[in-house]
Design a protein around this motif. Structure first.
Motif, PDB file in Angstrom:
ATOM      1  N   SER A 183      13.955  25.539  40.075  1.00 24.44           N
ATOM      2  CA  SER A 183      15.510  26.029  40.087  1.00 24.44           C
ATOM      3  C   SER A 183      15.417  27.242  40.712  1.00 24.44           C
ATOM      4  CB  SER A 183      16.137  26.007  38.361  1.00 24.44           C
ATOM      5  OG  SER A 183      16.076  24.660  38.109  1.00 24.44           O
ATOM      6  N   LEU A 184      14.550  28.248  40.402  1.00 27.36           N
ATOM      7  CA  LEU A 184      14.882  29.629  41.121  1.00 27.36           C
ATOM      8  C   LEU A 184      14.632  29.514  42.530  1.00 27.36           C
ATOM      9  CD1 LEU A 184      14.844  32.459  40.832  1.00 27.36           C
ATOM     10  CD2 LEU A 184      12.234  32.523  40.420  1.00 27.36           C
ATOM     11  N   LEU A 185      13.548  28.481  42.884  1.00 22.89           N
ATOM     12  CA  LEU A 185      13.279  28.402  44.400  1.00 22.89           C
ATOM     13  C   LEU A 185      14.190  27.749  45.197  1.00 22.89           C
ATOM     14  CD1 LEU A 185       9.312  27.024  44.317  1.00 22.89           C
ATOM     15  CD2 LEU A 185      10.300  29.518  45.004  1.00 22.89           C
ATOM     16  N   ILE A 186      14.995  26.701  44.270  1.00 20.54           N
ATOM     17  CA  ILE A 186      16.414  26.422  44.958  1.00 20.54           C
ATOM     18  C   ILE A 186      17.407  27.339  45.166  1.00 20.54           C
ATOM     19  CG2 ILE A 186      18.305  24.643  44.824  1.00 20.54           C
ATOM     20  CD1 ILE A 186      16.369  22.849  43.169  1.00 20.54           C
ATOM     21  N   GLY A 187      17.454  28.235  44.210  1.00 19.01           N
ATOM     22  CA  GLY A 187      18.310  29.387  44.484  1.00 19.01           C
ATOM     23  C   GLY A 187      18.049  30.337  45.650  1.00 19.01           C
ATOM     24  N   PHE A 188      16.700  30.532  45.608  1.00 19.41           N
ATOM     25  CA  PHE A 188      16.343  31.254  46.820  1.00 19.41           C
ATOM     26  C   PHE A 188      16.456  30.749  48.053  1.00 19.41           C
ATOM     27  CE2 PHE A 188      12.712  33.748  44.555  1.00 19.41           C
ATOM     28  CZ  PHE A 188      13.530  34.502  43.606  1.00 19.41           C
ATOM     29  N   SER A 189      16.560  29.325  48.272  1.00 23.29           N
ATOM     30  CA  SER A 189      16.633  28.557  49.563  1.00 23.29           C
ATOM     31  C   SER A 189      18.152  28.581  49.656  1.00 23.29           C
ATOM     32  CB  SER A 189      16.337  27.045  49.387  1.00 23.29           C
ATOM     33  OG  SER A 189      14.846  26.911  49.293  1.00 23.29           O
ATOM     34  N   LEU A 190      19.084  28.580  48.828  1.00 20.46           N
ATOM     35  CA  LEU A 190      20.414  28.447  49.092  1.00 20.46           C
ATOM     36  C   LEU A 190      20.848  29.932  49.808  1.00 20.46           C
ATOM     37  CD1 LEU A 190      21.972  26.865  45.776  1.00 20.46           C
ATOM     38  CD2 LEU A 190      22.183  25.868  48.285  1.00 20.46           C
ATOM     39  N   LEU A 191      20.122  31.214  49.068  1.00 23.84           N
ATOM     40  CA  LEU A 191      20.392  32.409  49.607  1.00 23.84           C
ATOM     41  C   LEU A 191      19.953  32.454  50.950  1.00 23.84           C
ATOM     42  CD1 LEU A 191      19.699  34.598  46.484  1.00 23.84           C
ATOM     43  CD2 LEU A 191      21.964  34.020  47.094  1.00 23.84           C
ATOM     44  N   ILE A 196      19.610  40.246  44.735  1.00 21.45           N
ATOM     45  CA  ILE A 196      19.911  39.196  43.829  1.00 21.45           C
ATOM     46  C   ILE A 196      18.764  38.300  43.513  1.00 21.45           C
ATOM     47  CG2 ILE A 196      21.357  37.045  43.657  1.00 21.45           C
ATOM     48  CD1 ILE A 196      23.385  37.980  45.522  1.00 21.45           C
ATOM     49  N   LYS A 197      17.925  38.129  44.500  1.00 25.38           N
ATOM     50  CA  LYS A 197      16.771  37.357  44.082  1.00 25.38           C
ATOM     51  C   LYS A 197      15.797  38.277  43.373  1.00 25.38           C
ATOM     52  CE  LYS A 197      16.005  35.082  48.747  1.00 25.38           C
ATOM     53  NZ  LYS A 197      15.205  34.966  49.930  1.00 25.38           N
ATOM     54  N   LEU A 198      15.843  39.486  43.186  1.00 21.27           N
ATOM     55  CA  LEU A 198      15.097  40.213  42.663  1.00 21.27           C
ATOM     56  C   LEU A 198      15.480  40.218  40.938  1.00 21.27           C
ATOM     57  CD1 LEU A 198      12.617  42.323  41.852  1.00 21.27           C
ATOM     58  CD2 LEU A 198      14.434  44.197  42.386  1.00 21.27           C
ATOM     59  N   VAL A 199      16.667  40.244  40.973  1.00 20.74           N
ATOM     60  CA  VAL A 199      17.240  39.995  39.393  1.00 20.74           C
ATOM     61  C   VAL A 199      17.116  38.673  38.898  1.00 20.74           C
ATOM     62  CG1 VAL A 199      19.279  40.069  38.237  1.00 20.74           C
ATOM     63  CG2 VAL A 199      19.218  41.969  40.020  1.00 20.74           C
ATOM     64  N   ALA A 200      17.515  37.796  39.708  1.00 16.52           N
ATOM     65  CA  ALA A 200      17.119  36.416  39.128  1.00 16.52           C
ATOM     66  C   ALA A 200      15.814  35.979  38.990  1.00 16.52           C
ATOM     67  CB  ALA A 200      17.484  35.231  40.504  1.00 16.52           C
ATOM     68  N   ALA A 201      14.762  36.478  39.665  1.00 16.97           N
ATOM     69  CA  ALA A 201      13.473  36.444  39.544  1.00 16.97           C
ATOM     70  C   ALA A 201      12.821  37.056  38.320  1.00 16.97           C
ATOM     71  CB  ALA A 201      12.367  37.301  40.602  1.00 16.97           C
ATOM     72  N   ILE A 202      13.445  38.206  37.829  1.00 18.89           N
ATOM     73  CA  ILE A 202      13.044  38.887  36.737  1.00 18.89           C
ATOM     74  C   ILE A 202      13.680  37.935  35.708  1.00 18.89           C
ATOM     75  CG2 ILE A 202      13.632  41.168  35.248  1.00 18.89           C
ATOM     76  CD1 ILE A 202      13.506  42.644  37.695  1.00 18.89           C
ATOM     77  N   LEU A 203      14.697  37.467  35.492  1.00 21.44           N
ATOM     78  CA  LEU A 203      15.427  36.776  34.424  1.00 21.44           C
ATOM     79  C   LEU A 203      14.697  35.665  33.902  1.00 21.44           C
ATOM     80  CD1 LEU A 203      19.281  37.232  35.198  1.00 21.44           C
ATOM     81  CD2 LEU A 203      17.970  38.335  33.425  1.00 21.44           C
TER      82      LEU A 203
END
Length: 425
Positions: free
Chosen positions: A112-120, A145-152
């Motif tokens: 799910s995180l990688l999909i978010g990275f792909s969308l960005l 945004i990627k950094l914050v999402a990765a930490i969460l």
């Protein structure tokens, strides 16, 4: 399904290992189904999407394929299918079930995180040449945004492994704030700097940045979370910390580029010994210059009226008003620039005297060209000053220049010639 396999094995007399064999059988079925789905999706569906994207001329379809959005989505769907199969075929109260469910949940969270990275990444790819990307440091914002999402997501994955609420972990992380600040110092400073740069419209891609402290003098080619890359005019690349643009001063030439005119601010130094009042012959000769006709007629009438009104004596030139060669030159030069086709007439234009120095009297040209292209600007400036230097002798003026070696040799030879005794008959 597992219970049915256990009953079948017990009926065959395999009572001792019936539970373990049933788990192996169920897992074999789940793995077999997952492999079949994997082959179907990756060999057929994704291959079909890839062929259609390659034939499609639109950028968004190529961007989706290039940044592996479809590929990562299929892996997420396989994880969801694996979880559904586990819940349907395996007993829910066994250690194997809990271990596999935890692994599947971590799998789905990660993809799910990688999909978010792909969308960005797709958003960045599609907007890299847009107006939005020129107005905002979009790459730095997306990296933030990627950094914050990765930490969460990391916190969420740890909570899944430990079986505790993420809120408990966030509370515990409060004691590690100092360590986190030290580890993520540059990303945090870069994130704050990126927000300030975007909010205050301080820097954009392709801006001309001048920052002598870091040896930067060129175009901004990249703005990311922690650094700003500048390609200097000699094609070297300088990397500047993003937070340095907030803590230190820099010059942004964007205003000049957007105005459409580049400033000329350059002076010539007149030898003070050649400045004098215009004689009648010089005044008559300069009156033939088209750009000086209105000025000369007006000034001569004004000077004549003043001298007549005040009955000035001609015994001393100090008792009369008169025109000077340097003043007339300054007026001619300003009129000439106002008729120059490559000088902006809607911007400030003036020719002024600066404070005299040991080298003479500086006359400064302050004007704007009608182009901001560096090569064209330099060509216009050179043409203007070439003409100015050539026009100076017509006003009885000359440029100040320190004596050179040639001047000293010529003066020495003149002195030798003057002191040489006459030759004997």
């Amino acid at each position: 399904m597992q219970q049915q396999i256990i009953e079948w094995l017990q009926a065959m007399g395999m009572t001792r290992f019936s539970h373990a064999l049933s788990v192996v059988a169920v897992l074999a079925v789940i793995v077999l189904i997952s492999l079949l789905i994997h082959l179907l999706v990756h060999k057929c569906v994704l291959a079909l999407f890839k062929r259609r994207a390659e034939k499609n001329a639109t950028q968004w379809s190529k961007a989706l394929l290039r940044h592996k959005l479809f590929n990562r989505t299929t892996w997420l769907l396989q994880g969801i299918l694996f979880q559904i199969l586990l819940q349907a075929l395996l007993e829910n109260n066994t250690p194997v079930f809990y271990a596999l469910m935890t692994a599947v949940q971590l799998w789905m969270i990660m993809f799910s995180l990688l999909i978010g990275f792909s969308l960005l990444d797709v958003v960045q790819y599609l907007t890299v040449r847009s107006t939005l990307a020129r107005q905002l440091p979009l790459r730095g914002i997306l990296q933030s945004i990627k950094l914050v999402a990765a930490i969460l997501v990391c916190i969420l994955m740890i909570s899944v492994l430990l079986g505790k609420s993420p809120g408990v972990l966030l509370t515990g992380l409060g004691a590690m704030t100092a360590v986190l600040m030290l580890v993520f110092k540059d990303p945090i400073l870069g994130l704050v700097a990126g927000i300030q740069l975007a909010a205050n419209d301080m820097l954009k891609l392709n801006d001309w940045l001048d920052m002598p402290k870091y040896g930067a003098d060129g175009a901004v080619i990249d703005i990311n979370l922690t650094t700003v890359k500048v390609q200097n005019w000699d094609n070297t690349i300088v990397t500047i910390p993003a937070y340095a643009l907030i803590s230190d001063s820099f010059k942004n030439w964007r205003g000049m580029s957007e105005s459409g005119g580049r400033r000329i601010k350059r002076s010539i130094t007149i030898d003070a010994s050649c400045i004098h009042f215009l004689s009648d012959e010089e005044s008559q000769a300069l009156s033939q210059a088209r750009l000086l006709v209105p000025y000369m007629e007006q000034k001569r009438k004004e000077v004549a009226d003043w001298n007549t009104q005040h009955a000035a004596s001609h015994q001393s030139p100090l008792n009369n008003r008169a025109l000077t060669n340097v003043g007339t030159f300054r007026v001619w030069l300003e009129n000439w620039l106002r008729h120059h086709p490559q000088i902006r007439q809607d911007m400030l234009l003036m020719v002024r005297q600066l404070s005299p120095t040991d080298n003479g009297l500086p006359i400064e040209v302050y004007a704007f060209t009608n182009t901001t292209v560096w090569g064209e600007y330099e060509q216009i400036q050179c043409d203007i000053f070439d003409y100015i230097y050539a026009a100076l002798p017509h006003f009885g003026l000359r440029v100040f220049q320190n004596p050179t070696g040639t001047d000293m040799r010529a003066m020495t030879e003149n002195l030798r010639g003057a002191t040489r005794p006459p030759s004997m008959p």
